[in-house]
Write a protein that holds these residues in place. Structure first.
Motif: not given
Lengths: 359, 201
Positions: B9, B12-14, B44-45, B47-48, B51-52
């Protein structure tokens, strides 16, 4: 009997033996006075070569108002944002090495220059020829939209800055057939080198001074009281495109930049020269401000430069020291972590570090 | 044989609850972009989102190392759900006493993030000799969302019926590796599905 002459009674800083620093390099202060002051409330914009990144970081970490007009997306953690060049400078320019590059940037921002080059291929992706290392884009549309956002941030910088600190880095550059200048040679990080299309340019003193003046003219057209501090990067060239020793090209480049900066600051009350180059390369320091590669500037050197800068322009000696990351807005990261709970849940020149010389 | 259903999931964090800066991004698999939101470059998305994934990838790497000689596949998370009202109602349970409407990320953007998540996982799997099992095609609606019949009534999970589809995919995968132990192990054309799987069968 003593006789009067022009050097009798001069201030200590004007005399090599009497100026502090020869015995103790830390006392070297080659900026005894300035044309203006800078307060912590002033919005300070930064741009330039790799060395300028140190300036930007120190400003922020010393309580000064380092202007950032191109903010990172809220979802990006700070350390990741800096890898995409957010917060390294006021806007996401990447490194600006030459005065012509700076001039064309502000000209592009205000619609005065439309380069033929719009995108370079890099594998399956595209990069912006004017800042090829900031990000790979999946399409030219994505690249174009992001460039529009960037140029808007440049305009905002021009119109809201109080002080503009620009660090000159190089004189060598690659030009497109329409005169567009690039930060790196086509082919180094995207694009392809075409010797019929791209040519090497080694800017002269007059050209550099004219490019600086033209840039300042545009800035002042939109911001009449903008103050400018020009500096020269002490970092030597990583490589030269000319068939001569890189040290010789370095001294040419730095000499041109230093003289051009002086020509522009002379007779301009709103533009000052700050001697970053002199502090790092001074005989007083006996080369100790250069790292093991004889090129990188040490933290002690950067600290010395910034100590003199703050003392000269702000009359303060703040406790300075670089931190690892930029202060970039990233409220979105906290938001992401909250959602996780519910569910349980960054120098283009270094591209030339390899054996392969620039094309 | 090793089947990984670790994680699921992260998209879903973003892609579930609206953040302080609504965004959209270009995604090759999903057409359209909402220019009233901040458009963030795909890289960039990615990369963000990446991170999760650190813990997830560490665990998958650990499994791969522990069972180095066994065929291994990772099962994709179920596609996202298309009904923002259902999601908002479900999330309200996490904010007792707060009657404010929970703002849900537009479903198409969540779908993009799901595709991006699977791109990240496919790349990791390819680098680590792990096969990747996509959601069964028959479980998606025409827009690519999870068909309603497979919904668990929460924000993240699919139901037992979806789990049956996944088991079919795993069986197909097992058959393929049994028949071609030294060959390509990807189950061509067989949907397979995924978990997010904490809630399902």
């Amino acid at each position: 009997m003593t006789t009067a002459h022009p050097y009798r009674g001069i201030a200590a800083y004007r005399h090599w033996q009497r100026a502090p620093g020869a015995d103790n390099a830390a006392e070297l202060d080659p900026q005894p006075h300035t044309k203006f002051t800078i307060s912590p409330q002033d919005s300070i914009a930064t741009a330039g070569s790799c060395f300028a990144q140190h300036v930007a970081r120190h400003l922020k970490n010393s309580g000064f108002n380092a202007l950032v007009t191109e903010l990172a997306p809220a979802i990006l953690p700070r350390d990741i944002a800096s890898k995409f060049h957010y917060g390294l400078f006021t806007a996401r320019f990447g490194n600006i090495y030459t005065a012509r590059q700076l001039r064309q940037l502000v000209e592009r921002a205000y619609g005065q220059f439309s380069p033929e080059a719009t995108a370079w291929r890099r594998g399956d992706a595209y990069v912006d020829p004017f800042r090829p290392t900031i990000c790979d884009f999946v399409s030219t549309d994505e690249l174009s939209a992001e460039r529009d956002r960037h140029l808007a941030a440049v305009r905002k910088m021009v119109e809201t800055l109080d002080v503009f600190v620009f660090t000159l880095g190089l004189t060598e550059a690659w030009l497109d057939r329409d005169g567009t200048v690039f930060p790196v040679a086509p082919g180094v990080h995207g694009g392809a080198f075409d010797p019929e299309r791209y040519t090497l340019k080694n800017f002269t003193v007059e050209e550099t001074a004219e490019d600086l003046r033209a840039t300042l003219d545009i800035i002042r057209r939109h911001n009449k009281t903008a103050r400018t501090v020009l500096t020269v990067s002490p970092v030597p060239l990583m490589a030269t495109a000319l068939d001569r020793h890189v040290l010789v090209s370095t001294t040419y480049s730095k000499a041109v930049l230093r003289v051009a900066a002086q020509m522009v600051t002379d007779n301009d009350p709103l533009t000052d020269y700050f001697p970053s180059y002199e502090i790092i390369t001074a005989p007083h320091c006996r080369g100790e401000y250069f790292g093991a590669d004889a090129r990188s500037v040490t933290q002690a050197g950067v600290d010395h430069v910034m100590r003199v800068f703050f003392k000269a322009y702000a009359g303060v000696e703040p406790a300075i020291g670089e931190k690892s990351t930029e202060e970039i807005l990233s409220n979105g990261v906290e938001h992401r972590k909250k959602t996780e709970n519910i569910l349980e849940v960054i120098c283009e020149e270094d591209l030339l570090r390899s054996d392969e010389p620039p094309q | 044989m090793v089947i990984s259903m670790i994680g699921g999931n992260q998209h879903l964090t973003l892609g579930l609850v609206e953040g302080p800066e609504p965004f959209d991004f270009e995604c090759p698999q999903v057409a359209g972009i909402d220019r009233t939101r901040r458009i963030i470059p795909h890289a960039e998305v990615r990369a963000a989102l990446f991170e999760t994934f650190h813990k997830v990838l560490d665990r998958m790497r650990g499994l791969r190392e522990a069972y180095r000689d066994k065929p291994m596949a990772h099962v994709s998370a179920p596609p996202p759900k298309s009904d923002p009202k259902m999601l908002a109602n479900n999330l309200r349970a996490y904010h007792p006493g707060d009657d404010a409407e929970v703002a849900i990320v537009p479903r198409k953007i969540n779908l993009k993030l799901h595709h991006l998540q699977n791109d990240i996982l496919r790349e990791f799997c390819a680098e680590n000799q792990i096969d990747f099992i996509d959601p069964p095609p028959n479980t998606r609606d025409t827009s690519g969302f999870l068909q309603r019949q497979y919904w668990q009534r929460d924000a993240a999970h699919a139901n037992k019926l979806y789990g049956d589809e996944i088991l079919n995919s795993i069986r197909s995968y097992a058959g393929s590796v049994a028949n071609a132990p030294n060959g390509p192990k990807t189950v061509a054309g067989v949907g397979t599905g995924s978990p997010g799987l904490q809630g399902r069968p």
